[in-house]
Write a protein that holds these residues in place. Structure first.
Motif, PDB file in Angstrom:
ATOM      1  N   ASN A 128       2.771  24.432  37.609  1.00 55.18           N
ATOM      2  CA  ASN A 128       3.699  25.130  36.736  1.00 55.18           C
ATOM      3  C   ASN A 128       5.277  24.467  36.938  1.00 55.18           C
ATOM      4  OD1 ASN A 128       4.180  26.264  39.300  1.00 55.18           O
ATOM      5  ND2 ASN A 128       4.697  27.979  38.544  1.00 55.18           N
ATOM      6  N   ASP A 145       2.559  25.461  31.207  1.00 55.21           N
ATOM      7  CA  ASP A 145       2.482  26.120  32.535  1.00 55.21           C
ATOM      8  C   ASP A 145       1.197  26.404  32.647  1.00 55.21           C
ATOM      9  OD1 ASP A 145       5.250  25.487  32.363  1.00 55.21           O
ATOM     10  OD2 ASP A 145       5.893  27.548  31.852  1.00 55.21           O
ATOM     11  N   ASP A 203       9.805  25.576  38.749  1.00 56.33           N
ATOM     12  CA  ASP A 203       9.540  26.793  38.038  1.00 56.33           C
ATOM     13  C   ASP A 203      11.043  27.505  38.282  1.00 56.33           C
ATOM     14  OD1 ASP A 203       8.430  27.207  40.726  1.00 56.33           O
ATOM     15  OD2 ASP A 203       7.829  29.128  39.956  1.00 56.33           O
TER      16      ASP A 203
END
Length: 252
Positions: A128, A145, A203
């Motif tokens: 991700n 993602d 992220d």
């Protein structure tokens, strides 16, 4: 090409994010916490790896993968990257099992990389971390993602997605078993005059900054690229990010 990068430690002892910048003829640079701006000649290999939180050795995993990556000659096609990443993944698992008496056997990391030439961008991705391109004034997301949240959205389970943690990944490198690398996303994008930059984030950045803010900031002409990266970090912090935060901006 100018590559600007900032990595900031979240609310724990060590930064588990790691970055790689390798330009033609220059020694590769693999770094954790840092703020830097450097020239990278084409062809260039850029990458961000985010050690998986909650598993011991995330920092070790991200650094191991990028050091291995820096020693490889980038292939000319995106299809060939899958074999390279699976080979590095096998080495990571073996290393984790044998180093420090297996104390970090479950260590794991995500990986997003781009191999830039003057005419194309080849990418490979697992997890991700995220690759985006500034195309004109708009951001175009290149990678998906690989999270349960995104999978639920993609399969139409909106209600379940709203309850799912956004950072729960279903594919990564390491974690003690090659089967955990369920998906490697690869592709090639031609570089045109309308494309201004490639942006790679962990992220801790993109889960806490919306697209409008990123576009507005990246398109500003009154500030430097380093200042843009700093403002994006500050926005993520304002919005509650406690994770490690990395943003890499490569201007074509």
């Amino acid at each position: 090409m100018i590559v600007t990068c900032i990595s900031v430690t979240g609310n724990h002892e060590h930064c588990e994010d790691c970055t790689l910048v390798a330009g033609n003829g220059a020694d590769p640079v693999v770094i954790h916490e840092h703020s830097s701006e450097m020239n990278a000649a084409f062809p260039a290999l850029l990458a961000v790896a985010d050690g998986v939180g909650g598993l011991p050795g995330g920092r070790r995993a991200s650094e191991f993968v990028l050091n291995e990556l820096s020693s490889r000659r980038p292939p000319e096609t995106h299809e060939a990257w899958e074999g390279i990443i699976r080979d590095i993944n096998a080495k990571l698992i073996t290393h984790a099992e044998t180093a420090d008496e297996g104390r970090y056997a479950a260590m794991a990391t995500t990986l997003s990389l781009v191999h830039l030439t003057e005419n194309s961008l080849i990418y490979a991705h697992a997890g991700n971390t995220r690759i985006q391109i500034l195309n004109g004034i708009y951001l175009r997301r290149v990678t998906d993602d690989q999270t349960m949240y995104q999978w639920l959205l993609d399969t139409g389970n909106i209600e379940a997605a709203e309850k799912a943690p956004k950072n729960e990944i279903y594919s990564c490198m390491g974690a003690g078993n090659a089967s955990n690398l369920k998906r490697i996303q690869t592709g090639t994008i031609p570089i045109t005059d309308s494309q201004k930059a490639v942006i790679i984030t962990s992220d801790g950045i993109h889960e806490y900054t919306d697209t409008d803010f990123l576009e507005d900031t990246l398109n500003r002409t009154d500030i430097s690229t380093m200042k843009k990266a700093e403002l994006i970090i500050e926005e993520a912090l304002r919005n509650g990010s406690e994770d490690d935060m990395t943003i890499m901006i490569a201007k074509f």
